[in-house]
Design a protein around this motif. Structure first.
Motif, PDB file in Angstrom:
ATOM      1  N   GLY A 257       0.805  -1.204   0.000  1.00 13.15           N
ATOM      2  CA  GLY A 257       0.000   0.000   0.000  1.00 13.15           C
ATOM      3  C   GLY A 257       0.842   1.260   0.000  1.00 13.15           C
ATOM      4  O   GLY A 257       2.074   1.229  -0.060  1.00 13.15           O
ATOM      5  N   SER A 258       0.156   2.364   0.074  1.00 13.26           N
ATOM      6  CA  SER A 258       0.801   3.670   0.063  1.00 13.26           C
ATOM      7  C   SER A 258       1.764   3.809   1.236  1.00 13.26           C
ATOM      8  O   SER A 258       1.618   3.142   2.265  1.00 13.26           O
ATOM      9  CB  SER A 258      -0.257   4.767   0.141  1.00 13.26           C
ATOM     10  N   TYR A 259       2.747   4.661   1.054  1.00 16.18           N
ATOM     11  CA  TYR A 259       3.727   4.983   2.079  1.00 16.18           C
ATOM     12  C   TYR A 259       4.510   3.742   2.519  1.00 16.18           C
ATOM     13  O   TYR A 259       4.683   3.480   3.713  1.00 16.18           O
ATOM     14  CB  TYR A 259       3.060   5.675   3.280  1.00 16.18           C
ATOM     15  N   ASP A 260       4.954   2.975   1.521  1.00 17.66           N
ATOM     16  CA  ASP A 260       5.861   1.844   1.747  1.00 17.66           C
ATOM     17  C   ASP A 260       5.284   0.823   2.717  1.00 17.66           C
ATOM     18  O   ASP A 260       5.968   0.354   3.642  1.00 17.66           O
ATOM     19  CB  ASP A 260       7.216   2.331   2.258  1.00 17.66           C
ATOM     20  N   PHE A 261       4.043   0.469   2.505  1.00 19.41           N
ATOM     21  CA  PHE A 261       3.399  -0.540   3.352  1.00 19.41           C
ATOM     22  C   PHE A 261       3.560  -1.913   2.707  1.00 19.41           C
ATOM     23  O   PHE A 261       3.190  -2.115   1.545  1.00 19.41           O
ATOM     24  CB  PHE A 261       1.912  -0.218   3.526  1.00 19.41           C
TER      25      PHE A 261
END
Length: 785
Positions: A257-261
Motif C-alpha cells: 500500500g501507500s507509504y511503503d506498506f
C-alpha cells in the motif's frame, strides 16, 4: 527505532519458504471450484457440496461460490445437499495441479422451502456469540448484539480493529494514543482493557491486535457485568481467532500500500496425519510500513498456532498460542494553541525521530469442552498472558504546563516508562437446557478467577531537551542524541478477582421469554503497601416478546460497577460506583431473512460517580465523595442484509448524548469529551455470479460518519477562569472504494481509502491531535492453498 532491510528480507524469505513448502506438498492434488445458484439465477449460499467417495465437503459462500482443495487425482461424484433445494449430482475428473470448474443450478423444493428460510441462513439475529458464554440467539436476548464475520473483514481489507468497527454503529474510535493504541468507546464510555477480549479472555489493548487472524468480531453493547464483573458500561468487544479445521487448506497473501506498506501473511490448516482426531492451524504475518507522517515508521510480527483434539464425541480440547510484537515511532500529532487546532501540513511530525515504542504480547490458552448430556455441557478455560511495553519518546505537547506558544515554539521534554504485566484466568461454565413442566430453561452457571501482576517503571524526565517550531521545522537545529534517563520509581500493582454467576433464559411460552441472573464479584487491589478490597452484586433482568419468529420486542435492566481509587473525608477507601442501565428495542428479520433491522434505545446513569470534595478538608485535601452523576442516552439502528442477487449491505445510525448531570466539579449538563453525538455507517457490495468473463468480480463502496466532538478540558467550577476550556473537533464523512477479482484460487483486492481525501482529527485533551490518514491505495493478492 531501527528497522533493518535485512529483517524485512528474512521475514519475506521465511513466509515464502513456507508457501513453497505448502504448495509443493499439495502439488499432487487438484481442486474443484464453482458456483451454486438457484433456478432464478440468484446465489445459493451455504449449500453443502460433498465429494461422495472422500466424504469431504464444504459450504458455498454468500455469493454462491465454493472451492474444494487437495483432492487427489481421480474420478469422483460431487453432490449438493441443502434443505429446500433439490439434490444434484455431477461426475468430475480431477487432475494433479489443476482446477476443475463445476457449477450447479438448483431447483427449489416447495415442500421444504419454508424450512430453508428458518434454518438455511443465519441472519444478524440468529448468530449466537462466544463472548456470551452460552448459545443464545440475539433474537432471544434483551440486548443489542452485532457480529462482523470474516468475509466482511476480508472484503473491506480491514487492517486495524477500528476499520472493522466502522461496520458497528455506536462503537467508535475516540483517540489515537501516540499512534500505537486505538482508544475505543461505545455509548459514551471508554473501552479499556477490561472491555476488550480475545477468544473470551481479556487482553491488554495497549497493543493494537492483529486483524488478519480473525474469524469474526463480536460486540455486545450495553451492560455485561453479569458475565465479566467490572467492565465499562458501553459494551464489550470480543475478537475470535481462526480455528483449526480437519479439511486441509489455507491461504498465502501479500498486501502492499501507500507509504511503503508491506504485509505478507500465511494461514495454513488441516488434519494431523489425515485423521479425524487432531487438527491444526497456523496464522502468521509480518508488517513493515512507513506513514503519511514524516519520519514515522512501524514494524510488526504476529503468529497464532492452534491445535484441536477430538478424542471422542463428547470431549474437545483446543490449545491456542498468540504472539505479537509491535515496534514503532510514537506520534502524538500536534498540540493545540490556545485550544485551537493549528494549521500545519498533515504530514508534519514534531516528535523526536529516535523515539521508540516497543510492545510484546504472549498468550497461551486451553479450552476444554465436555458434553455431559445432549443438553448439558461443561466448559473450562485457562489462559496466561504476558504483556510488556517500553515507551521512550518526547512528552505530549501541552503537558505539565509546557504549552505550544502562539508563534509555534515548543520546548521538548523527554519521558520514558515501562510496563510489565502478567495476567492469568481460570473459568468454568456449566450450561444446560431443561424444562419444568411447560416452561423451558437455558441455564448458565459459572465461576471465574483472574489475576494481574503489574509492574510500572517510571523514569526521571529530561526537561528542555530541545526547542522546535511547529510552523517552521528549520527555525531551530534538531537534536539527535539519545539521553540516558534514570529510574524514578517502580510500582507493583497486583489485582486478584473472583466471580460467581448464574443466568437463566426462561421461555414461559413460545412468545414470552425472561432473562434473569446475578453475579457476585470480589476484588483485591494491592499497590505497594496499600490494600483495597471491593465486592459487588450485579443483577440483570430482561423480558422478550416475540409476536412472530422473525420479530422480537425487548426491554432490560442491568447493573454494573466501577472501582474507585482514593479516600473519603473519613480516610476510608471509596466504595464502587454503581451504574444503572436501561435498554429497550425491537429486532426484525424481514422479507424471509433478507434484511435484519434492529432499533435500540438506552439510558445509562452513573448516579454515584467519584469526585473531589469541595471545599477540600484541610486534613485530607485529596478526599473524594460519591456524589456526581453522568447520564448517557441514545438510540441505535442496525441494518444488515444477506446476499441477494450478488448484493449485500451493512448500515446503521446512532445518536448518543453523554453529560454531567450532577457535579460539584464540572458544569452541570456539560458534555463529556471525545464522544460523537452522531455516527453512521453504510457499505454496499456487489459480486457478479453470472457465467461471463467477469464472473468473480466484486465492487463495493463503504462509508462511515463521525459527528462533531469536543476535546480540550472541561471547565471546572473550582477554577472560575478560562484555564480549562473545551475545543470543537470537526465531524467528517469517509468513503472507501473496493474492487476484487477471483480467478480459481487467486484473488486480487484493491482499496482506495478516504476517497475524498477528507481531513479531520482524533484528539486527546489539547495535547494529542492526530490527523486521520489521507487518500491511500492498498492492494492484496491472495492464493488459496
Amino acid at each position: 527505532m531501527r528497522i533493518y532491510t535485512s529483517k524485512l528480507c528474512k521475514s519475506f524469505s521465511c513466509l515464502f519458504f513456507l508457501l513453497f513448502v505448502s504448495i509443493a506438498a499439495q502439488a499432487q492434488s487438484g481442486s474443484i471450484t464453482g458456483t451454486v445458484t438457484t433456478s432464478d439465477g440468484a446465489p445459493a449460499p451455504f449449500v453443502n457440496i460433498i465429494v461422495k467417495e472422500l466424504n469431504k465437503g464444504t459450504s458455498a459462500k454468500e455469493d454462491g461460490t465454493f472451492q474444494l482443495n487437495n483432492i487427489r487425482e481421480g474420478n469422483y461424484i460431487v453432490f449438493t445437499k441443502f434443505m429446500g433445494l433439490q439434490t444434484q449430482e455431477k461426475a468430475v475428473h480431477v487432475l494433479s495441479g489443476q482446477t476443475v470448474t463445476l457449477d450447479f443450478i438448483l431447483t427449489e423444493s416447495g415442500r421444504q422451502l419454508q424450512e430453508v428460510m428458518v434454518t438455511g441462513y443465519q441472519t444478524l439475529n440468529e448468530q449466537s456469540t462466544a463472548i456470551g458464554k452460552i448459545a443464545i440467539k440475539p433474537m432471544d436476548l434483551p440486548q443489542s448484539v452485532v457480529t462482523i464475520n470474516e468475509e466482511v473483514i476480508a472484503r473491506s481489507q480491514s487492517l486495524r480493529l477500528s476499520d472493522v468497527l466502522q461496520n458497528v454503529n455506536g462503537v467508535y474510535q475516540m483517540g489515537n494514543s501516540g499512534g500505537y493504541q486505538e482508544e475505543l468507546a461505545g455509548r459514551g464510555f471508554n473501552f479499556g482493557s477490561s472491555n476488550t477480549f480475545k477468544n473470551g479472555y481479556r487482553f491488554n489493548n495497549g497493543i493494537m491486535p492483529e486483524i488478519s487472524a480473525l474469524e469474526r468480531v463480536e460486540v455486545l453493547k450495553g451492560s455485561n457485568a453479569i458475565l465479566f464483573g467490572n467492565v465499562a458500561a458501553g459494551g464489550v468487544i470480543n475478537l475470535v481467532t481462526k480455528k483449526p479445521k480437519f479439511e486441509n487448506g489455507g491461504e498465502v497473501a501479500l498486501r502492499v500500500g501507500s507509504y511503503d506498506f508491506y504485509k505478507p501473511s500465511l494461514d495454513i490448516y488441516g488434519s494431523v496425519n489425515n485423521n479425524d482426531k487432531i487438527a491444526y492451524r497456523i496464522n502468521t504475518s509480518y508488517e513493515n510500513a512507513g506513514s503519511f507522517r514524516d519520519e514515522v515508521q512501524s514494524e510488526r510480527f504476529y503468529i497464532n498456532p492452534s491445535l484441536l483434539f477430538k478424542p471422542s464425541e463428547k470431549l474437545e480440547v483446543l490449545l491456542e498460542g498468540d504472539y505479537l510484537k509491535d515496534e514503532r515511532v510514537p506520534d502524538y500529532g500536534i498540540g493545540a494553541i490556545d485550544y485551537q487546532i493549528p494549521d500545519v501540513p498533515r504530514s508534519r511530525f514534531i516528535g523526536v525521530p529516535w523515539s521508540n515504542y516497543t510492545a510484546e504480547q504472549k498468550t497461551a490458552s486451553a479450552t476444554v469442552t465436555y458434553k455431559l448430556h445432549p443438553n448439558w455441557q461443561l466448559r473450562g478455560v485457562a489462559s496466561a498472558q504476558d504483556y510488556s511495553s517500553d515507551l521512550f519518546a518526547n512528552a505530549r505537547p501541552n503537558t505539565g504546563g509546557n504549552m505550544v506558544q502562539p508563534n509555534g515554539d515548543w520546548n521538548v521534554n523527554i519521558n520514558r516508562s515501562k510496563v510489565n504485566e502478567n495476567y492469568y484466568l481460570a473459568q468454568l461454565d456449566l450450561t444446560g437446557k431443561f424444562a419444568t413442566g411447560k416452561i423451558a430453561h437455558n441455564l448458565l452457571f459459572g465461576a471465574d478467577a483472574d489475576k494481574y501482576d503489574t509492574e510500572n517503571t517510571a523514569f526521571n524526565s529530561l526537561l528542555n531537551y530541545s526547542t522546535i517550531n511547529i510552523f517552521d521545522p528549520n527555525k531551530y537545529e534538531a537534536r539527535h542524541d539519545i539521553p540516558d534517563l534514570s529510574v524514578k520509581e517502580i510500582r507493583q500493582n497486583p489485582i486478584g478477582r473472583f466471580g460467581v454467576y448464574v443466568q437463566d433464559l426462561i421461555s414461559l411460552t413460545e412468545k414470552v421469554k425472561l432473562l434473569a441472573g446475578v453475579r457476585y464479584t470480589y476484588q483485591q487491589t494491592d499497590e505497594n503497601e496499600s490494600r483495597q478490597t471491593d465486592d459487588a452484586f450485579t443483577p440483570r433482568f430482561g423480558v422478550v416478546y416475540q409476536p412472530a419468529k422473525t420479530t422480537s420486542i425487548f426491554a432490560s435492566y442491568a447493573n454494573s460497577f466501577n472501582l474507585n481509587s482514593g479516600i473519603d473525608v473519613n480516610g476510608n477507601n471509596l466504595a464502587p460506583s454503581f451504574v444503572d442501565q436501561y435498554e429497550a428495542g425491537i429486532k426484525n428479520d424481514l422479507f424471509n431473512g433478507l434484511l435484519s433491522a434492529n432499533l435500540t434505545v438506552y439510558r445509562i446513569v452513573n448516579s454515584n460517580m467519584a469526585q473531589a470534595v469541595v471545599p477540600a478538608p484541610v486534613d485530607r485535601p485529596t478526599a473524594k465523595e460519591l456524589a456526581g452523576e453522568v447520564t448517557s442516552r441514545g438510540v441505535e439502528l442496525d441494518l444488515q442484509t444477506r446476499n441477494f442477487h450478488g448484493f449485500s449491505f451493512i448500515g446503521g445510525y446512532s445518536y448518543n448524548d453523554t453529560r454531567y448531570t450532577k457535579s460539584n466539579t464540572y458544569e452541570e449538563n456539560s458534555r463529556l469529551r471525545y464522544n460523537p453525538s452522531h455516527t453512521a455507517n453504510a457499505s454496499l457490495f456487489y459480486t457478479l455470479t453470472s457465467s461471463t468473463a467477469w464472473n468473480g468480480l466484486s465492487l463495493g463502496l463503504s462509508s462511515f460518519y463521525i459527528g462533531d466532538r469536543i476535546a480540550g478540558r472541561n471547565p471546572r467550577l473550582t477554577t472560575p477562569n478560562d484555564t480549562w476550556r473545551t475545543m470543537p473537533v470537526p465531524d467528517f464523512f469517509q468513503f472507501d472504494a473496493h474492487a476484487a477479482y477471483t480467478l480459481n484460487r487467486l484473488t486480487l483486492r484493491v482499496k482506495v481509502s478516504n476517497l475524498l481525501n477528507k481531513l479531520s482529527y482524533y484528539v486527546h485533551d489539547d495535547n494529542s491531535i492526530n490527523p486521520i490518514a489521507p487518500r491511500m491505495l492498498s492492494t492484496t493478492i491472495s492464493y488459496k492453498l
